[in-house]
Design a protein around this motif. Structure first.
Motif, mmCIF file in Angstrom:
data_model
loop_
_atom_site.group_PDB
_atom_site.id
_atom_site.type_symbol
_atom_site.label_atom_id
_atom_site.label_comp_id
_atom_site.label_asym_id
_atom_site.label_seq_id
_atom_site.Cartn_x
_atom_site.Cartn_y
_atom_site.Cartn_z
ATOM 1 N N PHE A 77 19.774 0.038 -6.653
ATOM 2 C CA PHE A 77 19.425 0.694 -5.410
ATOM 3 C C PHE A 77 19.481 2.207 -5.607
ATOM 4 C CE2 PHE A 77 21.089 -3.398 -3.721
ATOM 5 C CZ PHE A 77 19.964 -3.803 -3.037
ATOM 6 N N TYR A 78 18.491 2.889 -5.047
ATOM 7 C CA TYR A 78 18.447 4.345 -5.090
ATOM 8 C C TYR A 78 19.099 4.906 -3.834
ATOM 9 C CZ TYR A 78 15.046 3.805 -8.870
ATOM 10 O OH TYR A 78 14.441 3.480 -10.056
ATOM 11 N N THR A 79 19.571 6.142 -3.905
ATOM 12 C CA THR A 79 20.092 6.798 -2.709
ATOM 13 C C THR A 79 18.918 7.267 -1.849
ATOM 14 O OG1 THR A 79 20.129 9.032 -3.649
ATOM 15 C CG2 THR A 79 22.068 7.622 -4.030
ATOM 16 N N LEU A 80 19.206 7.542 -0.588
ATOM 17 C CA LEU A 80 18.154 8.022 0.309
ATOM 18 C C LEU A 80 17.567 9.326 -0.208
ATOM 19 C CD1 LEU A 80 16.570 7.667 2.932
ATOM 20 C CD2 LEU A 80 18.414 8.860 4.138
ATOM 21 N N GLN A 81 18.412 10.221 -0.681
ATOM 22 C CA GLN A 81 17.913 11.499 -1.192
ATOM 23 C C GLN A 81 17.049 11.313 -2.435
ATOM 24 O OE1 GLN A 81 17.655 14.725 -0.374
ATOM 25 N NE2 GLN A 81 18.381 14.097 1.660
ATOM 26 N N GLU A 82 17.401 10.356 -3.267
ATOM 27 C CA GLU A 82 16.567 10.083 -4.449
ATOM 28 C C GLU A 82 15.180 9.587 -4.028
ATOM 29 O OE1 GLU A 82 19.755 8.841 -7.949
ATOM 30 O OE2 GLU A 82 19.138 7.336 -6.461
ATOM 31 N N SER A 86 11.856 11.837 -4.714
ATOM 32 C CA SER A 86 10.822 11.212 -5.538
ATOM 33 C C SER A 86 9.479 11.215 -4.830
ATOM 34 C CB SER A 86 11.234 9.774 -5.873
ATOM 35 O OG SER A 86 10.214 9.109 -6.578
ATOM 36 N N SER A 87 9.483 10.939 -3.526
ATOM 37 C CA SER A 87 8.236 10.920 -2.768
ATOM 38 C C SER A 87 7.652 12.323 -2.626
ATOM 39 C CB SER A 87 8.462 10.297 -1.389
ATOM 40 O OG SER A 87 9.266 11.129 -0.576
ATOM 41 N N LYS A 88 8.530 13.306 -2.520
ATOM 42 C CA LYS A 88 8.061 14.686 -2.345
ATOM 43 C C LYS A 88 7.563 15.296 -3.652
ATOM 44 C CE LYS A 88 10.499 16.233 1.773
ATOM 45 N NZ LYS A 88 11.376 17.273 2.334
ATOM 46 N N ASN A 89 8.020 14.777 -4.761
ATOM 47 C CA ASN A 89 7.615 15.342 -6.051
ATOM 48 C C ASN A 89 6.118 15.236 -6.285
ATOM 49 O OD1 ASN A 89 10.141 16.186 -6.789
ATOM 50 N ND2 ASN A 89 10.625 14.358 -7.985
ATOM 51 N N LYS A 90 5.460 14.325 -5.571
ATOM 52 C CA LYS A 90 4.002 14.204 -5.713
ATOM 53 C C LYS A 90 3.282 15.453 -5.210
ATOM 54 C CE LYS A 90 3.450 10.576 -3.263
ATOM 55 N NZ LYS A 90 2.801 9.433 -2.594
ATOM 56 N N ASN A 91 3.972 16.227 -4.371
ATOM 57 C CA ASN A 91 3.340 17.395 -3.780
ATOM 58 C C ASN A 91 3.578 18.667 -4.579
ATOM 59 O OD1 ASN A 91 2.093 16.382 -1.369
ATOM 60 N ND2 ASN A 91 4.133 16.000 -0.577
ATOM 61 N N LEU A 92 4.283 18.556 -5.711
ATOM 62 C CA LEU A 92 4.598 19.755 -6.469
ATOM 63 C C LEU A 92 3.388 20.296 -7.225
ATOM 64 C CD1 LEU A 92 8.113 18.808 -7.884
ATOM 65 C CD2 LEU A 92 7.556 20.258 -5.928
ATOM 66 N N GLU A 128 3.947 -2.016 -3.025
ATOM 67 C CA GLU A 128 3.585 -1.510 -4.347
ATOM 68 C C GLU A 128 2.074 -1.339 -4.467
ATOM 69 O OE1 GLU A 128 2.725 -0.791 -8.310
ATOM 70 O OE2 GLU A 128 2.032 -2.634 -7.333
ATOM 71 N N CYS A 129 1.330 -2.306 -3.933
ATOM 72 C CA CYS A 129 -0.134 -2.256 -4.022
ATOM 73 C C CYS A 129 -0.735 -1.126 -3.193
ATOM 74 C CB CYS A 129 -0.730 -3.588 -3.574
ATOM 75 S SG CYS A 129 -0.410 -4.960 -4.697
ATOM 76 N N SER A 130 -0.053 -0.725 -2.129
ATOM 77 C CA SER A 130 -0.600 0.295 -1.231
ATOM 78 C C SER A 130 -0.039 1.693 -1.502
ATOM 79 C CB SER A 130 -0.335 -0.084 0.235
ATOM 80 O OG SER A 130 1.049 -0.237 0.475
ATOM 81 N N GLY A 131 0.729 1.838 -2.570
ATOM 82 C CA GLY A 131 1.180 3.169 -2.964
ATOM 83 C C GLY A 131 2.404 3.684 -2.246
ATOM 84 N N VAL A 132 3.214 2.805 -1.674
ATOM 85 C CA VAL A 132 4.455 3.233 -1.008
ATOM 86 C C VAL A 132 5.408 3.815 -2.052
ATOM 87 C CG1 VAL A 132 6.522 2.378 0.175
ATOM 88 C CG2 VAL A 132 4.259 1.642 0.918
ATOM 89 N N ASP A 133 6.038 4.939 -1.716
ATOM 90 C CA ASP A 133 6.914 5.631 -2.663
ATOM 91 C C ASP A 133 8.322 5.044 -2.714
ATOM 92 O OD1 ASP A 133 4.982 7.720 -3.339
ATOM 93 O OD2 ASP A 133 5.286 8.379 -1.268
ATOM 94 N N GLY A 134 8.744 4.405 -1.647
ATOM 95 C CA GLY A 134 10.080 3.838 -1.620
ATOM 96 C C GLY A 134 10.259 2.980 -0.387
ATOM 97 N N VAL A 135 11.129 1.983 -0.508
ATOM 98 C CA VAL A 135 11.407 1.069 0.607
ATOM 99 C C VAL A 135 12.878 1.187 0.972
ATOM 100 C CG1 VAL A 135 11.444 -1.334 1.371
ATOM 101 C CG2 VAL A 135 9.591 -0.515 -0.103
ATOM 102 N N LEU A 159 9.233 -2.497 -9.522
ATOM 103 C CA LEU A 159 8.416 -1.284 -9.602
ATOM 104 C C LEU A 159 8.624 -0.342 -8.424
ATOM 105 C CD1 LEU A 159 5.076 -2.996 -10.716
ATOM 106 C CD2 LEU A 159 6.762 -1.873 -12.177
ATOM 107 N N VAL A 160 9.008 -0.888 -7.280
ATOM 108 C CA VAL A 160 9.194 -0.070 -6.072
ATOM 109 C C VAL A 160 10.646 0.365 -5.973
ATOM 110 C CG1 VAL A 160 9.098 -0.064 -3.546
ATOM 111 C CG2 VAL A 160 7.339 -1.251 -4.853
ATOM 112 N N LYS A 161 10.870 1.626 -5.684
ATOM 113 C CA LYS A 161 12.235 2.122 -5.482
ATOM 114 C C LYS A 161 12.778 1.599 -4.151
ATOM 115 C CE LYS A 161 11.848 6.392 -8.182
ATOM 116 N NZ LYS A 161 10.535 6.133 -8.772
#
Length: 255
Positions: A77-82, A86-92, A128-135, A159-161
Motif C-alpha cells: 500500500f502506498y501513502t496518500l502523499q505518495e 505520483s499523479s502530479k509528476n505527470k504535469n512536470l 488501470e485500463c482508463s489511466g487512473v493514477d491511484g486508487v 500495476l495500479v497504486k
C-alpha cells in the motif's frame, strides 16, 4: 500467506516487479504462458516448484487457479502523499498541446466502503485500463485486497497504486488542499455524468454496492453525478458504473 492465482495475474505480477517469494505450477501444466511464467521467474531469481494436484489444491483452497499460484509477502500500500505526488509528476513535463494536458491531468479513484472482492477486482482492472493514477480505499468496511481481487483484476492490482486510509473525510480534505476537485457518483440530487467538465485534477468517488457513497462523503464532494437510467432498475453494478464514468472522463480529456 497472500496468493496471486491465475496464469495472467501471475505473469503480470512477475513482469511488474511485484514482491514474489515463490511460484507453484500444477504438475503437467504446459503451454506458452506457462513457459513465459517460468522465464520471467527465472530472470528474477524466483523459485518455481511443480507440485502434484493434492498439494496444489491445499494451497489454492478450491479456487480456480488455472494451474498457477504465486506467493507474495503482503499487499503493498502506498501513502496518500505518495499517490498524490505520483499523479502530479505527470504535469512536470512541458505540454506540446491541449490534448497532452488533458491526458496528463491527475486522476484518482476512491472506493467508499466497497465490500465485494469481485467488484473491487473489476474496478481495479477498469482503473488501470482508463489511466487512473491511484486508487484509494477505506481500511474499514471494505473488501480486502486478496487473491480473489488479484485474479478478478487480471493483474491490474499489481500495476495500479493502491492507498488504504483510516479516515476518508480527512483524505478528501487533503486532496482538496492539493488542488484536486472531488466528484461523487450519487443517486440523489446530482447532475448527469456527461454534464461535468472533467478537465481538471480529479478524484472520483464511487460507493458501497447497496448504499452508495456515505452522506458525509457526498457532502464533501464538489460535484455529484449520476448515470441516467431508462429501465425499471435504477442502479447499475458499481464496477459497471465506475467504468462508464471513468471512460467519459477519458473521452473528454482526449478531445
Amino acid at each position: 500467506m497472500n496468493l496471486i492465482i491465475g496464469r495472467k495475474p501471475v505473469l503480470e505480477a512477475l513482469n511488474s516487479d511485484e514482491d514474489i517469494t515463490q511460484v507453484y505450477i500444477l504438475y503437467g501444466q504446459e503451454g506458452g504462458i506457462i513457459n513465459a511464467i517460468r522465464i520471467a521467474a527465472k530472470k528474477r531469481g524466483i523459485k518455481v516448484n511443480q507440485i502434484p494436484a493434492e498439494k496444489f489444491n491445499q494451497i489454492a483452497k478450491d479456487k480456480n487457479a488455472q494451474g498457477v499460484i504465486a506467493v507474495k509477502p503482503s499487499q503493498k500500500f502506498y501513502t496518500l502523499q505518495e499517490i498524490i505526488q505520483s499523479s502530479k509528476n505527470k504535469n512536470l513535463k512541458a505540454f506540446s498541446s491541449e490534448e497532452d494536458l488533458g491526458e496528463k491531468l491527475p486522476l484518482l479513484l476512491i472506493l467508499d466502503s466497497i465490500q465485494d472482492t469481485h467488484n473491487v477486482g473489476a474496478i481495479l482492472r477498469t482503473a488501470e485500463c482508463s489511466g487512473v493514477d491511484g486508487v484509494i480505499i477505506t481500511k474499514h468496511n471494505s473488501a480486502p485486497i486478496n487473491e480473489t481481487v488479484v485474479k478478478t483484476s487480471a493483474g491490474a492490482s499489481e500495476l495500479v497504486k493502491i492507498c488504504q486510509v483510516n479516515n476518508l473525510a480527512n483524505a478528501i480534505d487533503e486532496l482538496k488542499k492539493e488542488g484536486f476537485w472531488i466528484v461523487g457518483s450519487f443517486l440523489g440530487k446530482s447532475k448527469p455524468y456527461t454534464e461535468i467538465d472533467y478537465k481538471m485534477p480529479l478524484a472520483l468517488i464511487v460507493g458501497n454496492e447497496e448504499k452508495g457513497i456515505r452522506k458525509l462523503t457526498a457532502d464533501k464532494c464538489d460535484f455529484l453525478v449520476h448515470i441516467p437510467m431508462k429501465g425499471k432498475i435504477q442502479s447499475l453494478n458499481v464496477s459497471v458504473a465506475t467504468g462508464i464514468i471513468l471512460f467519459e472522463i477519458l473521452r473528454q480529456r482526449n478531445i
